[in-house]
Design an enzyme around this catalytic site. Structure first.
Site, PDB file in Angstrom:
ATOM      1  N   ILE A  74       0.842  -1.190   0.000  1.00 39.62           N
ATOM      2  CA  ILE A  74       0.000   0.000   0.000  1.00 39.62           C
ATOM      3  C   ILE A  74       0.880   1.243   0.000  1.00 39.62           C
ATOM      4  O   ILE A  74       1.982   1.232   0.554  1.00 39.62           O
ATOM      5  CB  ILE A  74      -0.969  -0.014   1.210  1.00 39.62           C
ATOM      6  CG1 ILE A  74      -2.064   1.049   1.070  1.00 39.62           C
ATOM      7  CG2 ILE A  74      -0.218   0.101   2.531  1.00 39.62           C
ATOM      8  CD1 ILE A  74      -3.208   0.905   2.063  1.00 39.62           C
ATOM      9  N   CYS A  75       0.400   2.293  -0.652  1.00 40.99           N
ATOM     10  CA  CYS A  75       1.069   3.592  -0.629  1.00 40.99           C
ATOM     11  C   CYS A  75      -0.032   4.638  -0.452  1.00 40.99           C
ATOM     12  O   CYS A  75      -1.041   4.368   0.183  1.00 40.99           O
ATOM     13  CB  CYS A  75       1.917   3.807  -1.875  1.00 40.99           C
ATOM     14  SG  CYS A  75       0.997   3.826  -3.427  1.00 40.99           S
ATOM     15  N   GLN A  76       0.134   5.812  -1.027  1.00 41.20           N
ATOM     16  CA  GLN A  76      -0.899   6.831  -0.901  1.00 41.20           C
ATOM     17  C   GLN A  76      -2.041   6.612  -1.896  1.00 41.20           C
ATOM     18  O   GLN A  76      -3.201   6.730  -1.546  1.00 41.20           O
ATOM     19  CB  GLN A  76      -0.306   8.232  -1.098  1.00 41.20           C
ATOM     20  CG  GLN A  76      -1.270   9.356  -0.777  1.00 41.20           C
ATOM     21  CD  GLN A  76      -1.700   9.368   0.685  1.00 41.20           C
ATOM     22  OE1 GLN A  76      -0.904   9.077   1.578  1.00 41.20           O
ATOM     23  NE2 GLN A  76      -2.944   9.671   0.939  1.00 41.20           N
ATOM     24  N   GLY A  78      -1.656   4.055  -4.783  1.00 40.17           N
ATOM     25  CA  GLY A  78      -1.547   2.775  -5.478  1.00 40.17           C
ATOM     26  C   GLY A  78      -0.475   2.735  -6.541  1.00 40.17           C
ATOM     27  O   GLY A  78      -0.227   1.680  -7.122  1.00 40.17           O
ATOM     28  N   THR A 103      -3.780   4.412   0.670  1.00 41.93           N
ATOM     29  CA  THR A 103      -4.251   4.943   1.940  1.00 41.93           C
ATOM     30  C   THR A 103      -5.387   5.943   1.743  1.00 41.93           C
ATOM     31  O   THR A 103      -6.268   6.056   2.592  1.00 41.93           O
ATOM     32  CB  THR A 103      -3.078   5.603   2.697  1.00 41.93           C
ATOM     33  OG1 THR A 103      -2.017   4.649   2.800  1.00 41.93           O
ATOM     34  CG2 THR A 103      -3.478   6.018   4.098  1.00 41.93           C
TER      35      THR A 103
END
Length: 114
Positions: A74-76, A78, A103
């Site tokens: 996961i990141c901010q 995708g 996120t």
């Protein structure tokens, strides 16, 4: 268009945040979530239970990724997580899954944060 904005990636399996949370909560042991954002981003709030290994450090920390469990990245939004997934696949880490929308969408779904 949405896939580019929210983490679609050819050759990378993806799940939405709600499904990711269900996979983490599964038994016996559920999936591991790794947040690939930078440390300052992670500290500002992250998915509950996520470990932080920034994309900028992945090449030197590949050994920290389990080989016997599914890894949810996961990141901010995708995008970085797709990049991380592709890199890990090339390193032989096969059970990697991108969390679409990252996120941002995790928060929109009201899923647990730390």
């Amino acid at each position: 268009m949405l896939n580019r904005l929210f983490g679609g990636g050819a050759g990378v399996t993806s799940v939405n945040p709600r499904e990711a949370w269900e996979r983490m909560s599964g038994k016996p042991p559920g999936a591991v979530m790794v947040d690939v954002r930078e440390v300052w981003e992670y500290r500002s709030g992250h998915a509950k239970g996520a470990k932080n290994i920034p994309l900028s450090q992945i090449s030197s920390r590949v050994s920290e990724f389990p080989r016997d469990r599914e890894i949810l990245l996961i990141c901010q939004s995708g995008n970085r997580s797709v990049t991380a997934a592709r890199f890990l696949q090339k390193q032989g880490v096969t059970q990697v899954v991108n969390v679409t929308g990252g996120t941002t969408v995790w928060r929109m779904h009201g899923l647990p944060l730390e």
